[in-house]
Enzyme design. Structure first.
Site, PDB file in Angstrom:
ATOM      1  N   GLY A  13       0.829  -1.208   0.000  1.00  0.00           N
ATOM      2  CA  GLY A  13       0.000   0.000   0.000  1.00  0.00           C
ATOM      3  C   GLY A  13       0.865   1.260   0.000  1.00  0.00           C
ATOM      4  N   GLY A  14       0.219   2.399   0.085  1.00  0.00           N
ATOM      5  CA  GLY A  14       0.916   3.695  -0.015  1.00  0.00           C
ATOM      6  C   GLY A  14       1.992   3.872   1.041  1.00  0.00           C
ATOM      7  N   ILE A  15       1.621   3.763   2.319  1.00  0.00           N
ATOM      8  CA  ILE A  15       2.614   3.950   3.394  1.00  0.00           C
ATOM      9  C   ILE A  15       3.479   2.696   3.512  1.00  0.00           C
ATOM     10  CG2 ILE A  15       2.927   4.335   5.873  1.00  0.00           C
ATOM     11  CD1 ILE A  15       0.373   5.985   5.908  1.00  0.00           C
ATOM     12  N   THR A  93     -10.428   1.611   5.735  1.00  0.00           N
ATOM     13  CA  THR A  93     -11.466   2.503   6.268  1.00  0.00           C
ATOM     14  C   THR A  93     -12.813   2.102   5.688  1.00  0.00           C
ATOM     15  OG1 THR A  93     -11.061   4.036   4.437  1.00  0.00           O
ATOM     16  CG2 THR A  93     -10.013   4.562   6.537  1.00  0.00           C
ATOM     17  N   TYR A 154     -12.940   3.260  12.768  1.00  0.00           N
ATOM     18  CA  TYR A 154     -11.492   3.459  12.557  1.00  0.00           C
ATOM     19  C   TYR A 154     -10.841   4.124  13.775  1.00  0.00           C
ATOM     20  CZ  TYR A 154      -7.331   4.940   9.813  1.00  0.00           C
ATOM     21  OH  TYR A 154      -6.065   5.141   9.329  1.00  0.00           O
ATOM     22  N   TYR A 186      -2.870  12.929   7.808  1.00  0.00           N
ATOM     23  CA  TYR A 186      -3.382  12.615   6.471  1.00  0.00           C
ATOM     24  C   TYR A 186      -2.202  12.537   5.504  1.00  0.00           C
ATOM     25  CZ  TYR A 186      -8.147  12.985   8.078  1.00  0.00           C
ATOM     26  OH  TYR A 186      -9.323  12.742   8.751  1.00  0.00           O
TER      27      TYR A 186
HETATM   28  N1  CAA Z   1     -18.310  17.868  11.847  1.00  0.00           N
HETATM   29  C1  CAA Z   1     -19.601  18.109  12.181  1.00  0.00           C
HETATM   30  N2  CAA Z   1     -20.636  17.886  11.351  1.00  0.00           N
HETATM   31  C2  CAA Z   1     -20.361  17.375  10.142  1.00  0.00           C
HETATM   32  C3  CAA Z   1     -19.033  17.094   9.741  1.00  0.00           C
HETATM   33  C4  CAA Z   1     -17.997  17.366  10.652  1.00  0.00           C
HETATM   34  N3  CAA Z   1     -16.711  17.132  10.347  1.00  0.00           N
HETATM   35  N4  CAA Z   1     -19.078  16.580   8.504  1.00  0.00           N
HETATM   36  C5  CAA Z   1     -20.383  16.526   8.128  1.00  0.00           C
HETATM   37  N5  CAA Z   1     -21.149  17.018   9.119  1.00  0.00           N
HETATM   38  C6  CAA Z   1     -22.601  17.135   9.149  1.00  0.00           C
HETATM   39  C7  CAA Z   1     -23.148  17.369   7.756  1.00  0.00           C
HETATM   40  O1  CAA Z   1     -23.146  18.757   7.482  1.00  0.00           O
HETATM   41  C8  CAA Z   1     -24.541  16.805   7.842  1.00  0.00           C
HETATM   42  O2  CAA Z   1     -25.369  17.707   8.506  1.00  0.00           O
HETATM   43  P1  CAA Z   1     -26.932  17.802   8.124  1.00  0.00           P
HETATM   44  O3  CAA Z   1     -27.497  16.427   8.369  1.00  0.00           O
HETATM   45  O4  CAA Z   1     -27.435  18.851   9.040  1.00  0.00           O
HETATM   46  O5  CAA Z   1     -26.944  18.165   6.678  1.00  0.00           O
HETATM   47  C9  CAA Z   1     -24.375  15.597   8.797  1.00  0.00           C
HETATM   48  O6  CAA Z   1     -23.149  15.866   9.542  1.00  0.00           O
HETATM   49  C10 CAA Z   1     -24.240  14.249   8.099  1.00  0.00           C
HETATM   50  O7  CAA Z   1     -23.291  14.389   7.064  1.00  0.00           O
HETATM   51  P2  CAA Z   1     -23.301  13.452   5.826  1.00  0.00           P
HETATM   52  O8  CAA Z   1     -24.686  13.228   5.350  1.00  0.00           O
HETATM   53  O9  CAA Z   1     -22.262  13.957   4.862  1.00  0.00           O
HETATM   54  O10 CAA Z   1     -22.797  12.097   6.467  1.00  0.00           O
HETATM   55  P3  CAA Z   1     -22.448  10.779   5.715  1.00  0.00           P
HETATM   56  O11 CAA Z   1     -22.685   9.678   6.675  1.00  0.00           O
HETATM   57  O12 CAA Z   1     -23.044  10.696   4.368  1.00  0.00           O
HETATM   58  O13 CAA Z   1     -20.899  10.879   5.364  1.00  0.00           O
HETATM   59  C11 CAA Z   1     -18.613  10.944   5.748  1.00  0.00           C
HETATM   60  C12 CAA Z   1     -19.997  11.412   6.153  1.00  0.00           C
HETATM   61  C13 CAA Z   1     -18.589   9.866   4.664  1.00  0.00           C
HETATM   62  C14 CAA Z   1     -17.954  10.352   6.957  1.00  0.00           C
HETATM   63  C15 CAA Z   1     -17.851  12.109   5.211  1.00  0.00           C
HETATM   64  O14 CAA Z   1     -18.030  13.175   6.127  1.00  0.00           O
HETATM   65  C16 CAA Z   1     -16.371  11.871   5.074  1.00  0.00           C
HETATM   66  O15 CAA Z   1     -15.903  11.205   4.153  1.00  0.00           O
HETATM   67  N6  CAA Z   1     -15.578  12.428   6.003  1.00  0.00           N
HETATM   68  C17 CAA Z   1     -14.134  12.241   6.015  1.00  0.00           C
HETATM   69  C18 CAA Z   1     -13.771  11.221   7.028  1.00  0.00           C
HETATM   70  C19 CAA Z   1     -12.276  11.143   7.114  1.00  0.00           C
HETATM   71  O16 CAA Z   1     -11.576  12.060   7.525  1.00  0.00           O
HETATM   72  N7  CAA Z   1     -11.706   9.989   6.753  1.00  0.00           N
HETATM   73  C20 CAA Z   1     -10.313   9.808   6.780  1.00  0.00           C
HETATM   74  C21 CAA Z   1      -9.940   8.809   5.731  1.00  0.00           C
HETATM   75  S1  CAA Z   1      -8.184   8.691   5.563  1.00  0.00           S
HETATM   76  C22 CAA Z   1      -7.698   7.947   6.966  1.00  0.00           C
HETATM   77  O17 CAA Z   1      -8.458   7.479   7.767  1.00  0.00           O
HETATM   78  C23 CAA Z   1      -6.224   7.885   7.191  1.00  0.00           C
HETATM   79  C24 CAA Z   1      -5.861   8.446   8.480  1.00  0.00           C
HETATM   80  O18 CAA Z   1      -5.430   7.713   9.371  1.00  0.00           O
HETATM   81  C25 CAA Z   1      -5.913   9.890   8.691  1.00  0.00           C
END
Ligand code: CAA
Length: 248
Positions: A13-15, A93, A154, A186
């Site tokens: 993978g990447g890392i 994830t 996660y 990230y």
């Molecule tokens: N904080 C507070 N509220 C938030 C928010 C946040 N960060 N993000 C979204 N919301 C709110 C939205 O505005 C929405 O509000 P309303 O219902 O009032 O409209 C509500 O929360 C629900 O949001 P969604 O409908 O978008 O929720 P979802 O379940 O469809 O999807 C998600 C959410 C897929 C998790 C998307 O937010 C996402 O992809 N987030 C990124 C997650 C992330 O950082 N992943 C890291 C991956 S990489 C990794 O993990 C490597 C590592 O070690 C760092």
């Protein structure tokens, strides 16, 4: 002198692939573990490494299955011998709010990101303590320290990685084996590319360094922890998160 052997799970993978390269450049023979479903990607990486003259091999195994890890360890022993450094890097994830998360989303992430530490480390820790030398590095995440919206699975698994690290470090310290965790922020990999662009931009805006990390910025730290001279660093976590979560 025979080379030390390092196993890196999630090694194509990447890392993980960057960690394999770093360890090979530091004089280890590295073995990149990959999931059986990633065979094509693993073979492509292997060709790249061979073309670059790097001493890196690949081994198949499902870190979510104890039995598969028994077989993987036997294959490594037979072909290469005893492992001196283990980097638990395999991770997945399945981001969703808890409201939408299914039991399968929960279990899959806990199995690959946390239960794997038991499944894999069990295979190699006795070899390290018997030899009086070993390095275990567990790849956690900034999100295992601060929590992340959409990652109850996660964040829970990655926080669990720290508990495992702290406990095992105490158990094997007297036998010359160090156990540490590294918490990347990230990093530019396929995993972060899967984040929707608008959300990714919001996340990067919260990082004091103003950008994601490159895999090499993580593997450098893993290389340091696997060095012979790092024998007094154990039971600790090193954050590599661009200042995204500052804590002591
Ligand atoms: N904080 C507070 N509220 C938030 C928010 C946040 N960060 N993000 C979204 N919301 C709110 C939205 O505005 C929405 O509000 P309303 O219902 O009032 O409209 C509500 O929360 C629900 O949001 P969604 O409908 O978008 O929720 P979802 O379940 O469809 O999807 C998600 C959410 C897929 C998790 C998307 O937010 C996402 O992809 N987030 C990124 C997650 C992330 O950082 N992943 C890291 C991956 S990489 C990794 O993990 C490597 C590592 O070690 C760092």
């Amino acid at each position: 002198m025979t080379k030390k052997l390092a196993l890196v799970t999630g090694g194509v993978g990447g890392i993980g692939s960057s960690i394999c390269r770093e360890l090979a450049e530091k004089g280890y023979r590295a073995i990149a573990g990959y999931h059986p479903a990633e065979e094509a990607a693993a073979k492509a990486r292997l060709s790249e490494w061979q073309a670059a003259g790097l001493d890196i091999d690949i081994v198949s195994g499902d870190v979510a299955s104890f039995e598969s890890c028994v077989d993987m360890a036997a294959a490594i022993r037979e072909k290469h011998g005893t492992v001196q450094a283990l980097v638990n890097c395999a991770g997945i994830t399945r981001d969703k709010t808890l409201k939408k998360m299914t039991p399968d989303d929960w279990t899959a992430v806990l199995n690959v990101d946390l239960n794997s530490l038991f499944n894999v480390t069990k295979q190699f820790i006795d070899g390290m303590t018997d030899a009086g030398f070993g390095r275990v590095v567990n790849i956690s995440s900034v999100n295992g320290k601060k929590g992340q919206f959409g990652q109850t699975n996660y964040s829970a698994a990655k926080a669990g990685v720290h508990g495992f690290t702290m406990a095992l470090a105490q158990e094997v310290a007297r036998k010359g084996v160090t156990v540490n965790s590294v918490s990347p922020g990230y990093v530019e990999t396929a995993m972060t590319k899967a984040i929707p662009a608008d959300i990714s931009q919001q996340i990067v805006a919260q990082i004091p360094l103003g950008r994601m990390a490159q895999p090499e910025e993580i593997s450098y730290v893993v290389g340091v922890l696997c060095d012979d001279r790092a024998g007094y660093i154990t039971g600790t976590n090193i954050s590599v998160n661009g200042g995204m979560f500052i804590s002591f």
